[in-house]
Design an enzyme around this catalytic site. Structure first.
Site, PDB file in Angstrom:
ATOM      1  N   HIS A  28      -5.953  20.360  39.354  1.00  0.00           N
ATOM      2  CA  HIS A  28      -4.712  20.557  40.075  1.00  0.00           C
ATOM      3  C   HIS A  28      -4.404  21.997  40.290  1.00  0.00           C
ATOM      4  O   HIS A  28      -3.148  22.430  39.973  1.00  0.00           O
ATOM      5  CB  HIS A  28      -3.476  20.009  39.190  1.00  0.00           C
ATOM      6  CG  HIS A  28      -2.437  19.441  40.147  1.00  0.00           C
ATOM      7  ND1 HIS A  28      -1.425  18.312  39.994  1.00  0.00           N
ATOM      8  CD2 HIS A  28      -1.625  20.209  41.106  1.00  0.00           C
ATOM      9  CE1 HIS A  28      -0.732  18.386  40.877  1.00  0.00           C
ATOM     10  NE2 HIS A  28      -0.774  19.248  41.402  1.00  0.00           N
ATOM     11  N   LEU A  32       3.554  11.048  47.522  1.00  0.00           N
ATOM     12  CA  LEU A  32       3.361  10.205  46.846  1.00  0.00           C
ATOM     13  C   LEU A  32       4.525   9.622  46.757  1.00  0.00           C
ATOM     14  O   LEU A  32       5.704   9.918  46.544  1.00  0.00           O
ATOM     15  CB  LEU A  32       2.764  10.487  45.139  1.00  0.00           C
ATOM     16  CG  LEU A  32       3.046   9.257  44.292  1.00  0.00           C
ATOM     17  CD1 LEU A  32       1.845   8.315  44.741  1.00  0.00           C
ATOM     18  CD2 LEU A  32       2.729   9.842  42.986  1.00  0.00           C
ATOM     19  N   GLU A  77      -3.157  13.307  34.568  1.00  0.00           N
ATOM     20  CA  GLU A  77      -3.532  14.646  34.191  1.00  0.00           C
ATOM     21  C   GLU A  77      -2.748  15.148  32.896  1.00  0.00           C
ATOM     22  O   GLU A  77      -1.719  14.875  32.601  1.00  0.00           O
ATOM     23  CB  GLU A  77      -3.085  15.665  35.354  1.00  0.00           C
ATOM     24  CG  GLU A  77      -3.460  15.341  36.804  1.00  0.00           C
ATOM     25  CD  GLU A  77      -3.028  16.029  37.907  1.00  0.00           C
ATOM     26  OE1 GLU A  77      -1.939  16.842  37.506  1.00  0.00           O
ATOM     27  OE2 GLU A  77      -3.622  15.668  38.865  1.00  0.00           O
ATOM     28  N   ARG A 109      -1.669  14.253  45.820  1.00  0.00           N
ATOM     29  CA  ARG A 109      -1.227  13.587  44.531  1.00  0.00           C
ATOM     30  C   ARG A 109      -2.427  12.522  44.126  1.00  0.00           C
ATOM     31  O   ARG A 109      -2.943  11.587  44.783  1.00  0.00           O
ATOM     32  CB  ARG A 109       0.151  12.826  44.615  1.00  0.00           C
ATOM     33  CG  ARG A 109       1.289  13.747  44.757  1.00  0.00           C
ATOM     34  CD  ARG A 109       1.509  14.223  43.148  1.00  0.00           C
ATOM     35  NE  ARG A 109       2.724  15.210  43.382  1.00  0.00           N
ATOM     36  CZ  ARG A 109       2.642  16.527  43.399  1.00  0.00           C
ATOM     37  NH1 ARG A 109       1.523  17.167  43.816  1.00  0.00           N
ATOM     38  NH2 ARG A 109       3.685  17.274  43.470  1.00  0.00           N
TER      39      ARG A 109
END
Length: 344
Positions: free
Chosen positions: A296, A212, A268, A239
């Site tokens: 994740h 990212l 998140e 990401r």
């Protein structure tokens, strides 16, 4: 040597104390505010700083961590660290790029299979009605993998590992990575394309493995989905912000994208008010069997956690004790370039 760990998560670090008896670890719990400030009285004595979180920020303010000589992101991604700010202080920032390669690659393939072999759909269908739903055609995205095209965005360690796994399913592998030198396609044996649109156009599965940064934020978005091959399945274990969630929601609802497996999200934990997440929670028909979310977790295994924690400290010890800098990700910003000492 004192190392300050922030945003940490279990398991605890008793084993690290045995491996590194001269290292004193001070651990701060996960904050609720991602922009939190660490109390100076707890950070003054630290020789090094480890940030365990992939999302929570640690500022590089000049008054904090007065003695810190190195900062390590305990993981692969480092987009939540102020590379330039630490560099201006002459402090190198490093990561741990090689701890969970197999786990993330396995997870990417698992998300693909859960959708394209229907395992997740079958399980949920049978939970609801184990007799009436005993049907082999209940999952909407079942397909043959042999001969299908697996597209990789970012052919780094993890992208290459995922590509090799896909090839083992007799899939054709293509990749897009503008940062790799010419001739990479010859060394890896996979076809290379020169644009994301082309990759989306020819791939049956697209798996995202890019870092990212400013260039990749929202990179897989409206234009990419407009170019998608009918029946495309998207997998993202890199990401969350790389994929434009709004554009994905539209593409899924309209059928331009057949399915998506997401281990990472722009926010998140998940933003339950986002239209795509809300539709997933509410089991709206256009998401059933077509959208899978995992928390994740692609990086995780007990072995991976142990490797990650150990390798982060090894990077610090090598630099503080030997002046040997490894895995530095902010070298271009270092006000005073850190020394490079190569092992003899």
């Amino acid at each position: 040597m004192r190392i300050f760990k922030v945003n940490w998560y279990p398991p605890a670090n008793e084993a690290l104390s045995r491996l590194f008896p001269d290292v004193e670890l001070e651990i701060d719990a996960i904050p609720t505010d991602p922009a939190y400030r660490i109390a100076r009285e707890r950070s003054r004595a630290a020789d090094a700083l480890i940030n365990c979180s992939a999302t929570h920020l640690v500022p590089a303010d000049i008054e904090d961590f007065e003695k810190v000589r190195i900062v390590v992101r305990e993981g692969v991604g480092y987009d939540n660290l102020d590379l330039e700010g630490w560099g201006a202080r002459g402090i190198p920032v490093c990561n741990v790029p090689d701890y969970g390669t197999t786990e993330v690659a396995d997870h990417a393939i698992a998300l693909m299979l859960a959708l394209t072999r229907g395992t997740a759909t079958f399980a949920e269908s049978l939970r609801a009605d184990p007799v009436g739903n005993w049907r082999f055609a209940a999952a909407p995205l079942i397909r043959r993998h042999k001969g299908a095209t697996f597209g990789v965005v970012g052919l780094g360690r993890i992208g290459l590992a995922a590509a090799r796994r896909a090839a083992a399913f007799d899939m054709k592998v293509v990749f897009y990575d503008p940062y790799l030198p010419n001739g990479t396609e010859l060394s890896v044996g996979y076809e290379r394309v020169t644009s994301l649109s082309k990759l989306m156009e020819i791939s049956d599965i697209v798996s995202v493995h890019a870092p990212l940064n400013d260039e990749t934020r929202g990179f897989v978005g409206r234009d990419a989905f407009a170019a998608a091959k009918p029946g495309l399945v998207l997998v993202n274990t890199a990401r969350g912000p790389i994929v434009d969630l709004d554009a994905l929601a539209v593409a899924l609802r309209e059928g331009r994208v057949a399915g998506a497996g997401l281990d990472v999200l722009p926010q998140e934990p998940a933003d339950v008010a986002h239209p795509l997440i809300k539709a997933f929670i509410d089991k709206e028909p256009w998401t059933v069997g077509r959208l899978i979310l995992t928390p994740h977790a692609a990086f995780y295994s007990p072995d991976a956690i142990r490797d990650m924690q150990r390798k982060a400290i090894e990077v610090i010890v090598a630099y503080v004790n030997e002046g040997r800098l490894t895995n530095c990700v902010n070298r271009q910003f270092l006000k005073t370039p850190a020394p490079i000492r190569r092992a003899s």
